[in-house]
Design a protein around this motif. Structure first.
Motif, short mmCIF file in Angstrom:
data_model
loop_
_atom_site.label_atom_id
_atom_site.label_comp_id
_atom_site.label_asym_id
_atom_site.label_seq_id
_atom_site.Cartn_x
_atom_site.Cartn_y
_atom_site.Cartn_z
N SER A 54 0.84 -1.21 0.00
CA SER A 54 0.00 0.00 0.00
C SER A 54 0.87 1.25 0.00
O SER A 54 0.57 2.23 -0.71
N ALA A 55 1.93 1.24 0.79
CA ALA A 55 2.84 2.38 0.85
C ALA A 55 3.49 2.63 -0.50
O ALA A 55 3.59 3.77 -0.95
N ALA A 56 3.93 1.55 -1.14
CA ALA A 56 4.58 1.69 -2.45
C ALA A 56 3.61 2.25 -3.49
O ALA A 56 3.96 3.16 -4.24
N VAL A 57 2.39 1.71 -3.51
CA VAL A 57 1.39 2.21 -4.46
C VAL A 57 1.08 3.67 -4.18
O VAL A 57 1.03 4.50 -5.10
N LEU A 58 0.90 4.02 -2.92
CA LEU A 58 0.59 5.40 -2.54
C LEU A 58 1.72 6.34 -2.94
O LEU A 58 1.49 7.41 -3.51
N ASP A 59 2.96 5.96 -2.65
CA ASP A 59 4.10 6.81 -2.97
C ASP A 59 4.28 6.99 -4.48
O ASP A 59 4.50 8.10 -4.96
N ALA A 62 1.48 9.20 -5.76
CA ALA A 62 1.70 10.60 -5.38
C ALA A 62 2.81 11.23 -6.23
O ALA A 62 2.65 12.36 -6.73
N MET A 63 3.90 10.51 -6.41
CA MET A 63 5.01 11.06 -7.20
C MET A 63 4.60 11.23 -8.66
O MET A 63 4.94 12.23 -9.30
N ARG A 64 3.87 10.26 -9.17
CA ARG A 64 3.39 10.36 -10.56
C ARG A 64 2.45 11.56 -10.72
O ARG A 64 2.51 12.28 -11.72
N THR A 65 1.60 11.78 -9.74
CA THR A 65 0.69 12.92 -9.78
C THR A 65 1.46 14.23 -9.78
O THR A 65 1.15 15.16 -10.54
N LEU A 66 2.48 14.33 -8.93
CA LEU A 66 3.30 15.54 -8.89
C LEU A 66 3.99 15.78 -10.23
O LEU A 66 4.01 16.91 -10.74
N LEU A 67 4.55 14.72 -10.80
CA LEU A 67 5.23 14.86 -12.09
C LEU A 67 4.24 15.23 -13.21
O LEU A 67 4.56 16.07 -14.06
N SER A 85 -5.04 16.76 -6.87
CA SER A 85 -5.63 15.59 -7.53
C SER A 85 -4.89 14.33 -7.09
O SER A 85 -3.95 14.39 -6.29
N GLY A 86 -5.30 13.20 -7.64
CA GLY A 86 -4.66 11.93 -7.27
C GLY A 86 -4.84 11.68 -5.78
O GLY A 86 -5.89 11.97 -5.21
N PRO A 87 -3.81 11.16 -5.11
CA PRO A 87 -3.95 10.88 -3.67
C PRO A 87 -4.05 12.16 -2.84
O PRO A 87 -4.47 12.11 -1.69
N TYR A 88 -3.68 13.29 -3.44
CA TYR A 88 -3.76 14.57 -2.74
C TYR A 88 -5.21 15.01 -2.52
O TYR A 88 -5.45 15.95 -1.78
N GLY A 98 2.92 7.25 3.23
CA GLY A 98 3.53 6.03 2.70
C GLY A 98 4.77 5.63 3.48
O GLY A 98 4.97 4.45 3.77
N TYR A 99 5.60 6.61 3.85
CA TYR A 99 6.78 6.30 4.66
C TYR A 99 6.36 5.68 5.99
O TYR A 99 6.99 4.73 6.47
#
Length: 157
Positions: A54-59, A62-67, A85-88, A98-99
């Motif tokens: 779950s943490a890996a998917v969430l991270d 989130a990173m993909r959304t930021l990019l 948007s996304g997990p935000y 996620g951490y």
């Protein structure tokens, strides 16, 4: 320096904080061992694997959304866009969440209950050291839009 151009953090502290927390958990386990009941080992490892996945998917989400929104994923760089948007949509800090989940999951997989315990202070220190400063940065950059987002979206979960 102009608050609008102020960097949220000088150093990307959260990965360092969680790394220290995990190291402390291993040290604590060596000094003051805590154990998991034999009949709970399989369940603990299964839940741990689920938390880490779950943490890996969430991270990654989130990173993909930021990019995708053309802003930085590094907490020591200036944000160019307010991402909601996304997990935000659900949490203002999905990467730090996620951490925290990964730290707890690691403890369950390795049968080190200290990881679960140190995940809580790691999240608290991250909030004090990073999130407060990042939110001041976002407030200075995006003003009322960030205020609305902060009002409507939880900090963690």
């Amino acid at each position: 320096m102009n608050a609008y151009r102020m960097k949220p953090l000088v150093f990307p502290w959260p990965p360092f904080i969680y790394g220290l927390a995990i190291a402390a958990a291993f040290l604590l386990q060596a000094l003051v061992p805590l154990s998991v009941a034999e009949d709970h080992v399989l369940a603990a490892r299964g839940v741990g694997a689920l938390l880490i996945a779950s943490a890996a998917v969430l991270d990654v989400w989130a990173m993909r959304t930021l990019l995708d929104c053309h802003t930085t994923i590094l907490p020591n760089r200036c944000s160019t866009h307010l991402v909601t948007s996304g997990p935000y949509r659900f949490t203002r800090n999905p990467i730090y969440l996620g951490y925290t989940l990964a730290t707890a999951g690691l403890g369950l997989i390795l049968l080190n209950p200290w990881c679960l315990i140190v995940a809580i202070p790691a999240a608290a220190v991250t909030h004090l050291v990073a999130i407060r400063r990042e939110e001041l940065h976002l407030l200075s950059r995006f003003g009322i839009d960030f205020e609305r987002y902060r009002h409507d979206t939880t900090c963690w979960i």
